[in-house]
Scaffold this motif. Structure first.
Motif, mmCIF file in Angstrom:
data_model
loop_
_atom_site.group_PDB
_atom_site.id
_atom_site.type_symbol
_atom_site.label_atom_id
_atom_site.label_comp_id
_atom_site.label_asym_id
_atom_site.label_seq_id
_atom_site.Cartn_x
_atom_site.Cartn_y
_atom_site.Cartn_z
ATOM 1 N N GLY A 179 71.810 61.749 40.265
ATOM 2 C CA GLY A 179 70.409 61.403 40.131
ATOM 3 C C GLY A 179 70.190 60.421 39.028
ATOM 4 O O GLY A 179 71.142 59.898 38.458
ATOM 5 N N LYS A 180 68.951 60.162 38.687
ATOM 6 C CA LYS A 180 68.590 59.192 37.678
ATOM 7 C C LYS A 180 67.709 59.853 36.647
ATOM 8 O O LYS A 180 66.748 60.524 36.963
ATOM 9 N N GLU A 181 68.036 59.630 35.377
ATOM 10 C CA GLU A 181 67.275 60.257 34.300
ATOM 11 C C GLU A 181 66.001 59.490 34.040
ATOM 12 O O GLU A 181 65.977 58.268 34.025
ATOM 13 N N SER A 182 64.924 60.228 33.826
ATOM 14 C CA SER A 182 63.661 59.608 33.470
ATOM 15 C C SER A 182 63.534 59.564 31.969
ATOM 16 O O SER A 182 64.003 60.456 31.265
ATOM 17 N N PRO A 183 62.896 58.542 31.423
ATOM 18 C CA PRO A 183 62.759 58.441 29.968
ATOM 19 C C PRO A 183 61.785 59.471 29.443
ATOM 20 O O PRO A 183 60.896 59.940 30.144
ATOM 21 N N SER A 184 61.942 59.803 28.169
ATOM 22 C CA SER A 184 60.992 60.689 27.511
ATOM 23 C C SER A 184 60.826 60.238 26.088
ATOM 24 O O SER A 184 61.650 59.506 25.550
ATOM 25 N N GLY A 185 59.775 60.689 25.440
ATOM 26 C CA GLY A 185 59.523 60.250 24.087
ATOM 27 C C GLY A 185 59.172 61.392 23.197
ATOM 28 O O GLY A 185 59.383 62.545 23.528
ATOM 29 N N GLY B 269 76.106 60.840 7.771
ATOM 30 C CA GLY B 269 74.882 60.964 6.998
ATOM 31 C C GLY B 269 73.643 60.447 7.681
ATOM 32 O O GLY B 269 72.641 60.163 7.020
ATOM 33 N N GLY B 270 73.650 60.318 9.004
ATOM 34 C CA GLY B 270 72.487 59.826 9.736
ATOM 35 C C GLY B 270 71.273 60.715 9.546
ATOM 36 O O GLY B 270 71.400 61.896 9.195
ATOM 37 N N PRO B 271 70.070 60.169 9.784
ATOM 38 C CA PRO B 271 68.835 60.917 9.514
ATOM 39 C C PRO B 271 68.588 62.078 10.470
ATOM 40 O O PRO B 271 67.876 63.017 10.118
ATOM 41 N N VAL B 272 69.128 62.019 11.690
ATOM 42 C CA VAL B 272 68.945 63.098 12.660
ATOM 43 C C VAL B 272 70.221 63.923 12.726
ATOM 44 O O VAL B 272 71.313 63.394 12.937
ATOM 45 N N ALA C 9 69.620 61.462 17.964
ATOM 46 C CA ALA C 9 68.229 61.146 18.299
ATOM 47 C C ALA C 9 68.071 60.805 19.770
ATOM 48 O O ALA C 9 67.045 61.121 20.387
ATOM 49 N N GLU C 10 69.082 60.149 20.362
ATOM 50 C CA GLU C 10 68.994 59.743 21.759
ATOM 51 C C GLU C 10 69.036 60.946 22.707
ATOM 52 O O GLU C 10 68.478 60.897 23.811
ATOM 53 N N LEU C 11 69.722 62.003 22.307
ATOM 54 C CA LEU C 11 69.900 63.149 23.193
ATOM 55 C C LEU C 11 69.011 64.341 22.842
ATOM 56 O O LEU C 11 69.076 65.368 23.499
ATOM 57 N N LEU C 12 68.168 64.203 21.825
ATOM 58 C CA LEU C 12 67.280 65.313 21.478
ATOM 59 C C LEU C 12 66.336 65.695 22.621
ATOM 60 O O LEU C 12 66.081 66.889 22.831
ATOM 61 N N PRO C 13 65.794 64.743 23.407
ATOM 62 C CA PRO C 13 64.969 65.170 24.545
ATOM 63 C C PRO C 13 65.735 66.049 25.532
ATOM 64 O O PRO C 13 65.193 67.027 26.047
ATOM 65 N N ALA C 14 67.001 65.715 25.794
ATOM 66 C CA ALA C 14 67.818 66.545 26.685
ATOM 67 C C ALA C 14 68.086 67.900 26.054
ATOM 68 O O ALA C 14 68.051 68.939 26.733
ATOM 69 N N TYR C 15 68.360 67.919 24.755
ATOM 70 C CA TYR C 15 68.598 69.184 24.056
ATOM 71 C C TYR C 15 67.345 70.065 24.105
ATOM 72 O O TYR C 15 67.439 71.280 24.329
ATOM 73 N N GLN C 16 66.185 69.468 23.927
ATOM 74 C CA GLN C 16 64.936 70.235 24.006
ATOM 75 C C GLN C 16 64.747 70.816 25.408
ATOM 76 O O GLN C 16 64.281 71.952 25.573
ATOM 77 N N LEU C 17 65.110 70.048 26.430
ATOM 78 C CA LEU C 17 65.033 70.551 27.803
ATOM 79 C C LEU C 17 65.922 71.774 27.976
ATOM 80 O O LEU C 17 65.503 72.787 28.543
ATOM 81 N N VAL C 18 67.154 71.679 27.505
ATOM 82 C CA VAL C 18 68.085 72.804 27.602
ATOM 83 C C VAL C 18 67.500 74.030 26.916
ATOM 84 O O VAL C 18 67.479 75.134 27.472
ATOM 85 N N LYS C 19 66.995 73.840 25.716
ATOM 86 C CA LYS C 19 66.479 74.971 24.931
ATOM 87 C C LYS C 19 65.260 75.595 25.576
ATOM 88 O O LYS C 19 65.133 76.820 25.642
ATOM 89 N N GLN C 20 64.357 74.781 26.081
ATOM 90 C CA GLN C 20 63.118 75.298 26.638
ATOM 91 C C GLN C 20 63.297 75.950 28.011
ATOM 92 O O GLN C 20 62.473 76.777 28.426
ATOM 93 N N SER C 21 64.363 75.593 28.720
ATOM 94 C CA SER C 21 64.533 76.074 30.089
ATOM 95 C C SER C 21 65.533 77.232 30.192
ATOM 96 O O SER C 21 65.793 77.718 31.291
ATOM 97 N N ALA C 22 66.093 77.687 29.080
ATOM 98 C CA ALA C 22 67.132 78.721 29.115
ATOM 99 C C ALA C 22 66.597 80.040 29.683
ATOM 100 O O ALA C 22 65.488 80.467 29.359
ATOM 101 N N ARG C 23 67.417 80.671 30.511
ATOM 102 C CA ARG C 23 67.086 81.961 31.102
ATOM 103 C C ARG C 23 68.360 82.797 31.186
ATOM 104 O O ARG C 23 69.464 82.261 31.298
#
Length: 216
Positions: A24-30, A171-174, A198-212
């Motif tokens: 599939g194709k990933e959609s952008p998020s902000g 030592g990056g900020p994220v 920083a680039e993968l935080l939206p994906a990480y948030q998806l994983v965290k929010q959707s866990a079951r």
């Protein structure tokens, strides 16, 4: 071990990968505005470093962990469309894919969507205590920078979890991230491994929010 050494170790651990991939194709998020109210998981929102809870989750594409999926796991969660999902197997040459007492179960690769990084799923065996002790044991074996990790108790979806944020080697900020999710079979650790958190935080948030919990 330094990051280049850790990458080499993880590359060796996954040399015997088998299983399919998601298409599939990933959609952008902000990122949305900071908030002091509870987030989608019911946990308090802490904007900015070290947690960056204001980052909006990426759109869901594929469910990982369920029966009949490439990685059948004690928990299920969503990842963006296009990420490649592969179960990790041991081999005669490399043995079991372990870091100390942590056994790698699944590797989810963002590269098919032009992002760089992996989400890896681990089971930690033979460690006394709860999710935080399991997560700390994993991070001690995974990265020397994790000695400076900050921990907090959160909800991952509807599931109790402990999350860690720890400095990157450069030592990056994220910060790098990992989370131990309580399951019927003990804590399962999910680690984000990327040169650009920083680039993968939206994906990480998806994983965290959707866990079951996987009850199949």
């Amino acid at each position: 071990m330094q990051r280049r050494t850790r990458v080499a170790v993880l590359a060796a651990l996954t040399a015997a990968l088998t299983a399919g991939c998601a298409e599939g194709k990933e959609s952008p998020s902000g990122a949305g505005p900071p908030s002091a109210s509870p987030g989608p998981t019911g946990s308090p929102v802490t904007p900015g470093p070290p947690w960056h809870d204001e980052v909006v989750a990426a759109p869901a594409g594929t469910t990982v962990g369920g029966k009949g999926t490439p990685c059948e796991l004690p928990v299920t969660f969503s990842v963006p469309a296009g990420w490649k999902v592969e179960a990790v197997r041991g081999s005669a040459k490399f043995g079991e894919p372990r870091l100390d007492k942590a056994l790698m179960l699944c590797e989810i690769d963002a590269r098919p969507t032009a992002d760089i990084g992996f989400l890896r799923v681990w089971r930690v065996d033979g460690v006394a205590g709860g999710a935080q002790e399991h997560l700390k044991h994993f991070l001690d074996a995974y990265s020397p920078e994790a000695a400076d990790a900050e921990y907090r108790r959160v909800k991952a979806g509807t599931v109790d979890a402990v999350e860690a944020s720890y400095p990157k080697e450069d030592g990056g900020p994220v910060h790098d991230r990992a989370i131990a999710i309580s399951s019927l079979y003990g804590p399962i650790v999910l680690s984000l491994d990327t040169p650009e958190p920083a680039e993968l935080l939206p994906a990480y948030q998806l994983v965290k929010q959707s866990a079951r919990i996987n009850r199949d």
